[in-house]
Design an enzyme around this catalytic site. Sequence first.
Site, short mmCIF file in Angstrom:
data_model
loop_
_atom_site.label_atom_id
_atom_site.label_comp_id
_atom_site.label_asym_id
_atom_site.label_seq_id
_atom_site.Cartn_x
_atom_site.Cartn_y
_atom_site.Cartn_z
N ARG A 16 0.90 -1.04 -0.16
CA ARG A 16 -0.05 0.06 0.03
C ARG A 16 0.85 1.45 0.01
NH1 ARG A 16 -0.92 4.77 2.58
NH2 ARG A 16 -0.34 4.04 4.47
N HIS A 207 4.80 4.37 12.80
CA HIS A 207 5.11 4.47 11.20
C HIS A 207 5.96 5.47 10.95
CE1 HIS A 207 3.69 3.76 7.06
NE2 HIS A 207 4.18 4.78 7.01
N HIS A 209 9.05 7.22 8.59
CA HIS A 209 10.04 7.17 7.25
C HIS A 209 11.34 7.59 7.45
CE1 HIS A 209 6.26 8.26 4.57
NE2 HIS A 209 6.14 7.29 5.34
N CYS A 240 4.26 9.50 1.05
CA CYS A 240 3.03 10.18 0.89
C CYS A 240 2.81 11.22 -0.31
CB CYS A 240 2.60 10.81 2.08
SG CYS A 240 1.10 11.78 2.13
N ASN A 249 10.11 5.22 3.13
CA ASN A 249 9.81 4.34 4.38
C ASN A 249 10.82 3.79 4.70
OD1 ASN A 249 6.82 4.56 4.72
ND2 ASN A 249 6.71 3.99 2.48
#
Length: 309
Positions: A16, A207, A209, A240, A249
């Site tokens: 995703r 989460h 990056h 993003c 990421n």
Amino acid sequence: MLSLPRSVDLREVGLRDGLQLEAPIPPAAKLTLLDAIAATGVRRVEVTSFVSPQAVPALADAEQVVGELHRWPELHFSALVAGRGGARRAVAAGMANLEYVVSASDGHSLANARRTTGEAVEAVVDIAELTHGAGGRLEAIIAVAWDCPFDGRTPVERTVEVARRAVELGADELCLGDTIGTTVPGRVVELLDAVRAAVPGVEVGVHFHDTRGAGLACVLAAAQAGVTKIDASVGGLGGCPFAPGASGNIATEEVVYLLEESGVDTGLDLTAALDAARVAERAVGHDLPSNLHRAGGPNRPRGRASVTR
């Protein structure tokens, strides 16, 4: 000595978050990558998102991909949604476990979802009802939890209030997103402490990056603070599309290497994770940012031997 949990639960987000910035690839290639990801031993996979195909054309095949997930019954799948319409699409496609993104800043929320943070968080109640009605769980992901590319530094109290309200309205768990890769270990622990104090008993994941090179340091800080749910993307794919400069990421294989070498059980096989990165690289057709992938693994240097000084 580092104080770390005995184990963590990694979520693979490459299918995703990793692919959303890429040119669309065929569903068959995504399923081949999913097969390689499953071989790593990972237990949780964020498999797609139900968002506007015009905004994110790389994930326009969400229903088609979800229709094939029965081939991997051992995996726990989830999908991201940006609003009520996406949640309805996801549930209709058979996806019960949802992640709903709420931006902690108005600037990012308006760019991402065309509504303010306050308006976005109020939708949690309807999305939670849909999710729970389908027998699933709802995770509220708080984007730009530390910093926003439009509004600057996000006040801790702002993120805390979004987290509190999301839980009040029915979110089962939370994830804090460093959307533009600007946070550092001290700020990670500060925000985690504040959020967990506001919503005791609610699991909080992270989460990160690696846009500015601090992603793995933040993983280690979060683990030391007791976080056991960590997102990572195969090969370091992703970012993003609604946050300028938000590429990068943290790479799944690098997180596995860091934690396993530090005595933390991830449940993933590092060799298989590196193999999955190679599958991802072939699928997208360009080099991946993962340092470990480029090096060939901890014991598999690439290229000819050379003398270094």
